[in-house]
Design a protein around this motif. Sequence first.
Motif, PDB file in Angstrom:
ATOM      1  N   LYS A  39       0.817  -1.222   0.000  1.00 18.96           N
ATOM      2  CA  LYS A  39       0.000   0.000   0.000  1.00 18.96           C
ATOM      3  C   LYS A  39       0.848   1.268   0.000  1.00 18.96           C
ATOM      4  O   LYS A  39       1.969   1.288   0.501  1.00 18.96           O
ATOM      5  CB  LYS A  39      -0.907   0.018   1.252  1.00 18.96           C
ATOM      6  N   ASN A  40       0.243   2.306  -0.543  1.00 16.10           N
ATOM      7  CA  ASN A  40       0.848   3.638  -0.522  1.00 16.10           C
ATOM      8  C   ASN A  40       0.111   4.465   0.518  1.00 16.10           C
ATOM      9  O   ASN A  40      -0.995   4.942   0.271  1.00 16.10           O
ATOM     10  CB  ASN A  40       0.731   4.281  -1.910  1.00 16.10           C
ATOM     11  N   GLY A  41       0.718   4.602   1.698  1.00 18.37           N
ATOM     12  CA  GLY A  41       0.078   5.369   2.760  1.00 18.37           C
ATOM     13  C   GLY A  41       0.502   6.820   2.729  1.00 18.37           C
ATOM     14  O   GLY A  41      -0.282   7.719   2.445  1.00 18.37           O
ATOM     15  N   CYS A  42       1.771   7.075   3.021  1.00 19.65           N
ATOM     16  CA  CYS A  42       2.248   8.455   3.151  1.00 19.65           C
ATOM     17  C   CYS A  42       3.200   8.849   2.020  1.00 19.65           C
ATOM     18  O   CYS A  42       3.403  10.036   1.781  1.00 19.65           O
ATOM     19  CB  CYS A  42       2.961   8.611   4.480  1.00 19.65           C
ATOM     20  N   ALA A  43       3.807   7.858   1.380  1.00 11.35           N
ATOM     21  CA  ALA A  43       4.817   8.105   0.333  1.00 11.35           C
ATOM     22  C   ALA A  43       5.976   8.949   0.852  1.00 11.35           C
ATOM     23  O   ALA A  43       6.653   9.622   0.083  1.00 11.35           O
ATOM     24  CB  ALA A  43       4.191   8.755  -0.902  1.00 11.35           C
ATOM     25  N   GLU A  46       7.047   7.351   6.449  1.00 12.17           N
ATOM     26  CA  GLU A  46       6.561   7.529   7.820  1.00 12.17           C
ATOM     27  C   GLU A  46       5.667   6.392   8.317  1.00 12.17           C
ATOM     28  O   GLU A  46       5.621   6.137   9.519  1.00 12.17           O
ATOM     29  CB  GLU A  46       5.752   8.834   7.924  1.00 12.17           C
ATOM     30  N   CYS A  47       4.914   5.731   7.429  1.00  8.02           N
ATOM     31  CA  CYS A  47       3.819   4.870   7.903  1.00  8.02           C
ATOM     32  C   CYS A  47       4.077   3.376   7.800  1.00  8.02           C
ATOM     33  O   CYS A  47       3.399   2.586   8.451  1.00  8.02           O
ATOM     34  CB  CYS A  47       2.526   5.209   7.162  1.00  8.02           C
ATOM     35  N   ASN A  60      11.095   0.394   3.293  1.00  4.53           N
ATOM     36  CA  ASN A  60       9.973   1.201   2.813  1.00  4.53           C
ATOM     37  C   ASN A  60      10.140   1.378   1.302  1.00  4.53           C
ATOM     38  O   ASN A  60      11.029   2.099   0.851  1.00  4.53           O
ATOM     39  CB  ASN A  60       9.968   2.582   3.501  1.00  4.53           C
ATOM     40  N   CYS A  62       8.483   2.987  -0.742  1.00  4.17           N
ATOM     41  CA  CYS A  62       8.224   4.345  -1.256  1.00  4.17           C
ATOM     42  C   CYS A  62       9.487   5.200  -1.228  1.00  4.17           C
ATOM     43  O   CYS A  62       9.537   6.251  -1.861  1.00  4.17           O
ATOM     44  CB  CYS A  62       7.112   5.036  -0.464  1.00  4.17           C
TER      45      CYS A  62
HETATM   46  S1  FES Z   1       3.933   4.700   2.082  1.00  5.13           S
HETATM   47 FE1  FES Z   1       4.279   5.337   4.132  1.00  5.13          FE
HETATM   48  S2  FES Z   1       6.317   4.686   4.539  1.00  5.13           S
HETATM   49 FE2  FES Z   1       6.010   4.256   2.454  1.00  5.13          FE
END
Ligand code: FES
Length: 152
Positions: A39-43, A46-47, A60, A62
């Motif tokens: 999943k792409n949460g924060c890009a 951080e998440c 990570n 992203c």
């Molecule tokens: S999408 Fe949040 S750390 Fe990569």
Amino acid sequence: MSQHEITLTVNGSHERVTIPSNMTLLTMLREVLVLTGTKNGCAAGECGACTVLLNGEPVNSCMMLAVEADGANIVTVEGLARDGTLDKIQQKFVELTGVQCGFCTPGMLISARALLDRNPHPSEAEIQDALRGNLCRCTGYTRIVQAVQEAI
Ligand code: FES
Ligand code: FES
């Protein structure tokens, strides 16, 4: 944007892809290989929703360029189940309802699998530490940690 051809192994499959130099590993997995479990949460690192295993280590995706994964062995959440059977961690997340919206779940599962691969009998504190980079807005973590404990 210059294009690059890279080869890598993803969930046991050898892949050869041509990608722009600025494409992240996350985008390549989701949009080129159509492995949308990650999943792409924060890009922004951080998440932890985008966590995959890169040569056995959680990263990570992203925060990495896809070209940096040339020659690597990647495992995404799609690669945890074998022959239609869920990984024990996946089973325990379901049984103990360590999943609500599920957005963080693939990253949690990957981080937990990496922990158990390097430390088959972690303490509760070690589990909490391993999941520190994975944020969940729904479950409150208790059931997630319990699920990992029961998967030991
Ligand atoms: S999408 Fe949040 S750390 Fe990569
Ligand atoms: S289950 Fe919703 S973010 Fe974790």
